[in-house]
Design a protein around this motif. Sequence first.
Motif, PDB file in Angstrom:
ATOM      1  N   ARG A   1      42.411  54.674  37.739  1.00 36.39           N
ATOM      2  CA  ARG A   1      42.272  53.287  38.179  1.00 36.39           C
ATOM      3  C   ARG A   1      41.434  53.174  39.463  1.00 36.39           C
ATOM      4  O   ARG A   1      40.720  52.208  39.665  1.00 36.39           O
ATOM      5  CB  ARG A   1      43.655  52.677  38.400  1.00 36.39           C
ATOM      6  CG  ARG A   1      43.551  51.192  38.622  1.00 36.39           C
ATOM      7  CD  ARG A   1      44.813  50.463  39.012  1.00 36.39           C
ATOM      8  NE  ARG A   1      46.045  51.135  38.874  1.00 36.39           N
ATOM      9  CZ  ARG A   1      47.125  50.630  38.268  1.00 36.39           C
ATOM     10  NH1 ARG A   1      47.045  49.463  37.682  1.00 36.39           N
ATOM     11  NH2 ARG A   1      48.252  51.292  38.244  1.00 36.39           N
ATOM     12  N   TYR A   2      41.525  54.173  40.328  1.00 39.98           N
ATOM     13  CA  TYR A   2      40.793  54.140  41.599  1.00 39.98           C
ATOM     14  C   TYR A   2      39.279  54.077  41.374  1.00 39.98           C
ATOM     15  O   TYR A   2      38.545  53.531  42.199  1.00 39.98           O
ATOM     16  CB  TYR A   2      41.136  55.376  42.436  1.00 39.98           C
ATOM     17  CG  TYR A   2      40.455  55.419  43.785  1.00 39.98           C
ATOM     18  CD1 TYR A   2      40.865  54.587  44.816  1.00 39.98           C
ATOM     19  CD2 TYR A   2      39.372  56.265  44.010  1.00 39.98           C
ATOM     20  CE1 TYR A   2      40.233  54.606  46.050  1.00 39.98           C
ATOM     21  CE2 TYR A   2      38.726  56.298  45.237  1.00 39.98           C
ATOM     22  CZ  TYR A   2      39.165  55.466  46.253  1.00 39.98           C
ATOM     23  OH  TYR A   2      38.534  55.487  47.475  1.00 39.98           O
TER      24      TYR A   2
ATOM     25  N   VAL B   1      41.818  50.135  33.744  1.00 37.29           N
ATOM     26  CA  VAL B   1      40.460  50.059  34.294  1.00 37.29           C
ATOM     27  C   VAL B   1      39.920  48.638  34.187  1.00 37.29           C
ATOM     28  O   VAL B   1      39.340  48.096  35.148  1.00 37.29           O
ATOM     29  CB  VAL B   1      39.525  51.055  33.572  1.00 37.29           C
ATOM     30  CG1 VAL B   1      38.066  50.811  33.945  1.00 37.29           C
ATOM     31  CG2 VAL B   1      39.921  52.486  33.903  1.00 37.29           C
ATOM     32  N   LYS B   2      40.107  48.013  33.021  1.00 33.36           N
ATOM     33  CA  LYS B   2      39.607  46.657  32.823  1.00 33.36           C
ATOM     34  C   LYS B   2      40.300  45.660  33.755  1.00 33.36           C
ATOM     35  O   LYS B   2      39.675  44.729  34.281  1.00 33.36           O
ATOM     36  CB  LYS B   2      39.821  46.226  31.362  1.00 33.36           C
ATOM     37  CG  LYS B   2      38.947  46.976  30.365  1.00 33.36           C
ATOM     38  CD  LYS B   2      37.476  46.729  30.622  1.00 33.36           C
ATOM     39  CE  LYS B   2      36.595  47.461  29.617  1.00 33.36           C
ATOM     40  NZ  LYS B   2      35.160  47.282  29.916  1.00 33.36           N
ATOM     41  N   GLU B   3      41.604  45.842  33.993  1.00 35.08           N
ATOM     42  CA  GLU B   3      42.324  44.957  34.910  1.00 35.08           C
ATOM     43  C   GLU B   3      41.748  45.041  36.316  1.00 35.08           C
ATOM     44  O   GLU B   3      41.569  44.020  36.992  1.00 35.08           O
ATOM     45  CB  GLU B   3      43.812  45.322  34.929  1.00 35.08           C
ATOM     46  CG  GLU B   3      44.590  44.838  33.725  1.00 35.08           C
ATOM     47  CD  GLU B   3      46.053  45.216  33.809  1.00 35.08           C
ATOM     48  OE1 GLU B   3      46.498  45.648  34.893  1.00 35.08           O
ATOM     49  OE2 GLU B   3      46.759  45.088  32.796  1.00 35.08           O
ATOM     50  N   GLU B   4      41.437  46.261  36.763  1.00 34.19           N
ATOM     51  CA  GLU B   4      40.886  46.438  38.101  1.00 34.19           C
ATOM     52  C   GLU B   4      39.490  45.838  38.202  1.00 34.19           C
ATOM     53  O   GLU B   4      39.109  45.276  39.233  1.00 34.19           O
ATOM     54  CB  GLU B   4      40.846  47.928  38.466  1.00 34.19           C
ATOM     55  CG  GLU B   4      42.216  48.525  38.712  1.00 34.19           C
ATOM     56  CD  GLU B   4      42.998  47.776  39.777  1.00 34.19           C
ATOM     57  OE1 GLU B   4      42.477  47.612  40.901  1.00 34.19           O
ATOM     58  OE2 GLU B   4      44.128  47.345  39.491  1.00 34.19           O
TER      59      GLU B   4
ATOM     60  N   GLU C   1      37.141  38.989  40.508  1.00 31.07           N
ATOM     61  CA  GLU C   1      37.833  37.807  41.023  1.00 31.07           C
ATOM     62  C   GLU C   1      37.775  37.770  42.559  1.00 31.07           C
ATOM     63  O   GLU C   1      37.570  36.721  43.170  1.00 31.07           O
ATOM     64  CB  GLU C   1      39.289  37.840  40.549  1.00 31.07           C
ATOM     65  CG  GLU C   1      40.099  36.610  40.910  1.00 31.07           C
ATOM     66  CD  GLU C   1      41.533  36.709  40.413  1.00 31.07           C
ATOM     67  OE1 GLU C   1      42.321  35.809  40.745  1.00 31.07           O
ATOM     68  OE2 GLU C   1      41.865  37.699  39.709  1.00 31.07           O
ATOM     69  N   TYR C   2      37.928  38.945  43.186  1.00 27.93           N
ATOM     70  CA  TYR C   2      37.886  39.026  44.656  1.00 27.93           C
ATOM     71  C   TYR C   2      36.489  38.666  45.185  1.00 27.93           C
ATOM     72  O   TYR C   2      36.348  37.904  46.146  1.00 27.93           O
ATOM     73  CB  TYR C   2      38.271  40.429  45.104  1.00 27.93           C
ATOM     74  CG  TYR C   2      38.119  40.671  46.590  1.00 27.93           C
ATOM     75  CD1 TYR C   2      39.049  40.153  47.496  1.00 27.93           C
ATOM     76  CD2 TYR C   2      37.038  41.389  47.090  1.00 27.93           C
ATOM     77  CE1 TYR C   2      38.903  40.345  48.860  1.00 27.93           C
ATOM     78  CE2 TYR C   2      36.875  41.603  48.448  1.00 27.93           C
ATOM     79  CZ  TYR C   2      37.815  41.079  49.334  1.00 27.93           C
ATOM     80  OH  TYR C   2      37.668  41.280  50.677  1.00 27.93           O
TER      81      TYR C   2
END
Length: 452
Positions: A94-95, A151-154, A160-161
């Motif tokens: 995820r990182y 991965v897609k969520e991040e 979004e950020y």
Amino acid sequence: MEFGLDKCSTVALKKGKLIESEGINMPNGQTIRCHQPEAYKYLGILQLDNIKHEHVKTVVSKEYTQRVRKILKSKLNGGNTIKAINTWAIPVIRYTAGIINWTQMELDNLDRKTRKLMTIHHSLHPRSDVDRLYLPRRSGGRGLLQVKQAVKEEEHALAEYVKQSEEPALIEVKNQKLLKAQQTKNQYKKTALQTRADSWHNKTLHGKFLDKIDGKADKEKTWLWLTNGTLKKETEGLILAAQEQAIRTKAIQAKIEKSADDPKCRLCKETDETIDHILSCCKKIAQTDYKQRHNYVAQMIHWNLCLKYHLPAVKNWWDHKPAKVVENEHAKILWDFRIQTDKVLEHNTPDITVVEKNKVWIIDVAIPGDSRIEEKQQEKLSRYQDLKIELQRLWQKPVQVVPVVMGTLGAVPKDLSRHLETIDIDKITICQLQKATLLGSARIIRKYITQS
């Protein structure tokens, strides 16, 4: 431009890239050797003139796989195994989300590798449902985070950020449309989970358990054993496979795989061998394995009643050996005791009878197939109505019938909580009753059905 140095040692810059040389000969006769450029890490990501995508993928994938393998080799129970993967292994991948250019195939391969390792370590049945594996435990899944989804969520969260940021550099990133996401992280996650849940529900075999308990069971409480997660990972995987009809019974082999001719039960030879038949309907093991599972649940209730009325009891319920009659000044508890009445009754031997000064409880336990829990509950209530009437007449006390019904694979009737509150035993939970039942069912599956 040479500055008086040897031609062979010239260092040139072409198109912004450093051209390697054999070395630089200085006027004093010394030679400065050329060193190979070394990559460096910035915030944990390997870089040189650009991010080393392929190298990072290789290192990160290897580290992720090693962590998953270590977790699965441990003695963690089913719930903690999934939590460990989610919190110790998944963050490695995820990182890198939004930084490393992962392809769909690479992420799918990592998920496939995870499932393969789980199967090797007996925590996932090879024919178990993939969609269910990644659903939350409160919804009947196992709660594993999918690598691709993580991965897609991040990436959605990062987009979004950037979209909401007022920093000049990030505004430029937004204007250049370097990060593209049509949904927020929560919207993407909700859509992905709903799609996965619908896919599981619509499957003919894997979704059959949901059809069985629909409208009959309390679904929230039916998944308590999963949310609690105290079963061994091997047992957890086996029970879920049984719910999904993934166990290779003779009926599955004959009617679906077409690899056998005879679908009849290997024990009674009378009915098609399905999971439901093996766990609740086979006459050959009714007085042995079914009775052992039934008594295991009943002795848990008896142990709790002994604690409630301050009667002698061992420390752990599984070591408890119920006596036929135990009593003190508070109550008398009868275990599998035939009650004598003036009228001859067919059903006069409930599992447990509790006699207080002012009230009597008739408690009877049943573990039917999950589709028959409501029917069995009504059957218990009607079966002991005659005994209830007789005892009220003879003992001059109000009598209440308390059916304790649990499905063989964990389905919980809607009224079970109310019935347990009636006998007021606070040391027992529905989850404990489920665990005792499921351990008995897992033992029967392992004993009579060869897993392959």
